[in-house]
Design an enzyme around this catalytic site. Structure first.
Site, PDB file in Angstrom:
ATOM      1  N   GLU A 160      50.404  15.539  38.861  1.00  0.00           N
ATOM      2  CA  GLU A 160      49.614  15.566  40.132  1.00  0.00           C
ATOM      3  C   GLU A 160      48.143  15.329  39.993  1.00  0.00           C
ATOM      4  O   GLU A 160      47.305  16.095  40.191  1.00  0.00           O
ATOM      5  CB  GLU A 160      49.714  16.973  40.654  1.00  0.00           C
ATOM      6  CG  GLU A 160      51.092  17.441  40.953  1.00  0.00           C
ATOM      7  CD  GLU A 160      51.066  18.646  42.006  1.00  0.00           C
ATOM      8  OE1 GLU A 160      52.080  18.969  42.598  1.00  0.00           O
ATOM      9  OE2 GLU A 160      50.377  19.444  41.987  1.00  0.00           O
ATOM     10  N   GLU A 375      59.299  18.145  41.642  1.00  0.00           N
ATOM     11  CA  GLU A 375      58.972  19.444  41.982  1.00  0.00           C
ATOM     12  C   GLU A 375      59.178  19.362  43.578  1.00  0.00           C
ATOM     13  O   GLU A 375      58.930  18.516  44.319  1.00  0.00           O
ATOM     14  CB  GLU A 375      57.446  20.096  41.957  1.00  0.00           C
ATOM     15  CG  GLU A 375      57.063  20.432  40.480  1.00  0.00           C
ATOM     16  CD  GLU A 375      55.698  20.782  40.433  1.00  0.00           C
ATOM     17  OE1 GLU A 375      54.990  21.382  41.366  1.00  0.00           O
ATOM     18  OE2 GLU A 375      54.791  20.479  39.586  1.00  0.00           O
TER      19      GLU A 375
END
Length: 468
Positions: A160, A375
């Site tokens: 991320e 995720e």
């Protein structure tokens, strides 16, 4: 119609070192910026988290029992290099060898991330990735790990990159807690993408076995009124900040003219300039076709409305529904349609957004090779009853997202696995211990694990590949 997933599909669970391990100063681990930042700014710390440092054999045994055949793990950079460079900490190295051996013993494939929000404090306080010297330190750390941990088959450089720039320099909820500095956001994105590209090129040039990719958070952005060109523009600009700038760097090796037009507009309105160098683009270009996979983290979508005013962002960290606010000067503001469900933390539940994002990657970046959903999950204030949690809301959330993954596969996208966030309950960076995501409930007082209803459901899906 009941939907299915392929026989070789990975049904995983995800973790991150700092959110799960605890043991933040144990066995020579160096400090990270979060240690002091949590003490100074929040009502919790990363001790003991889920005590994964000691309890990983329990979690991996549960994984095997519940059909979880993949696990996302991150290496804490400061366990290997306590100050981010220089001396290696042998106890940290030994810990990860033991952890990976246990994964393989339990037939749970480790997907290993080198950096998950936890730059060593010595480098973080020296500018983190805004400081180009830290690109070199990251590449050296990556090279050490590639050489040392040859038992790892799947590597991810970063987790991320988008939310790191966003959290550190826009929302200001991550250390160093700077707000509304869009130039720093883009520079952080860029320098981290150069670090990624250089690590990938090194991995391939050195002939290491296994695969390598990157994990991007890709929240889908929609115009509030699709017939209003100003709302469409707001969604496009917001998409550039969070998704397109980073995806372009990953798969185009440059920023498209349209992306740079948006970036330049945002910086004209908000101030600041970028340092983008020729050698950066040489590195990005050299790696653009070398990524073996893209990891997509997807939780929510956003709707954007045109807006003329100053930037103001309020982060909802305590699960007080409706308390968040997000508007950026020259970009737009988030405004959700009334009929779309939200969590207590104002995260919009919209599975279609995952489908749309996957299809966008296929259309815009055909050199993507394959995708893992690295995720996805539902943060909830779980009620612990009868030694379990009856988390039907979580089951429904995951089911709907697995269904759109099945649809995307049917529509020709190569999606190879899904990792539920999170394997067991962990602490959440800016939301603490109240926001639980796990398949396994953790009593943070005793560190006992209890399978939730969702764990039994997930096991059945993993065994049958049938989503029902």
């Amino acid at each position: 119609m009941t939907k299915t997933l392929p026989k070789d599909f990975i049904f995983g669970g995800a973790t991150a070192a700092y959110q799960a391990e605890g043991a933040t100063h144990t066995d020579g681990k160096g400090p990270v910026a979060w240690d002091k930042y949590l003490e100074d700014n929040y009502w919790y710390t990363a001790e003991p988290a889920s005590d994964f440092y000691n309890r990983y054999p329990v979690d991996l045994k549960l994984s095997e029992e519940f059909g979880v055949n993949g696990i996302r793990i991150s290496i804490a950079w400061s366990r290997i290099f306590p100050t981010g460079k220089g001396e290696v900490n042998p106890k940290g190295v030994e810990y990860y060898h033991n952890l990976f051996a246990e994964c393989h013993k339990r037939h749970v494939e480790p997907f290993v991330t080198l950096h998950h929000f936890d730059t060593p404090e010595a480098l973080h306080s020296d500018g983190d990735f805004l400081n180009r010297e830290n690109i070199e330190h990251f590449v050296n750390y990556a090279e050490f790990c590639f050489k040392e941990f040859s038992e790892v088959n799947y590597w991810t450089t970063f987790n991320e990159i988008g939310p790191i720039g966003d959290g550190q320099y826009l929302v200001g909820k991550f250390p160093p807690g700077i707000q509304y500095d869009l130039a720093k956001v883009f520079q952080s994105h860029h320098n981290m993408m150069v670090s990624h590209a250089r690590a990938v090129k090194l991995f391939k040039d050195s002939g290491y076995s296994g695969e390598i990719g990157v994990v991007h958070a890709l929240p889908t952005k929609y115009p509030f009124d699709a017939n209003n060109p100003d709302d469409v523009r707001a969604a496009e600009l917001e998409d550039i900040i969070h998704n397109k700038f980073i995806l372009d760097a990953t798969y185009l090796g440059k920023y498209s003219d349209k992306t740079m037009e948006g970036v330049n507009h945002i910086l004209e309105v908000n101030g600041g300039e970028l340092d983008l160098r020729e050698e950066d683009f040489a590195a990005l270009d050299a790696a653009k076709d070398l990524n073996d996979f893209l990891g997509i983290n997807y939780y929510m979508s956003d709707w954007m409305q045109a807006f003329d005013g100053e930037t103001e962002i309020i982060h909802n960290g305590k699960g007080e529904k409706g308390s968040s606010k997000y508007q950026i000067k020259g970009v737009g503001r988030r405004k959700a349609p009334v009929d779309v469900p939200k969590t207590d933390w104002d995260w919009i539940i919209f599975p279609q957004g995952l489908y749309d994002q996957i299809m966008r990657v296929k259309a815009d970046y055909p050199n993507y090779k394959k995708i893992y959903i690295t995720e996805n999950g539902l943060g909830y204030k779980d009620e612990f009853v009868d030694n379990t949690v009856y988390d039907d809301g979580r089951i429904d959330y995951v089911k709907k997202h697995l269904e759109v993954i099945s649809d995307a596969i049917s529509d020709g996208v190569n999606v190879k696995g899904y990792f539920m966030w999170s394997l067991m309950d962990v602490f959440s960076w800016s939301n603490g211990y109240e926001k639980r995501y796990g398949l396994f409930y953790v009593d943070f007082e005793t560190q006992e694990r209890y399978p939730k209803k969702s764990a039994y459901w997930y096991k059945k899906v993993a065994e049958t590949q049938v989503i029902e």
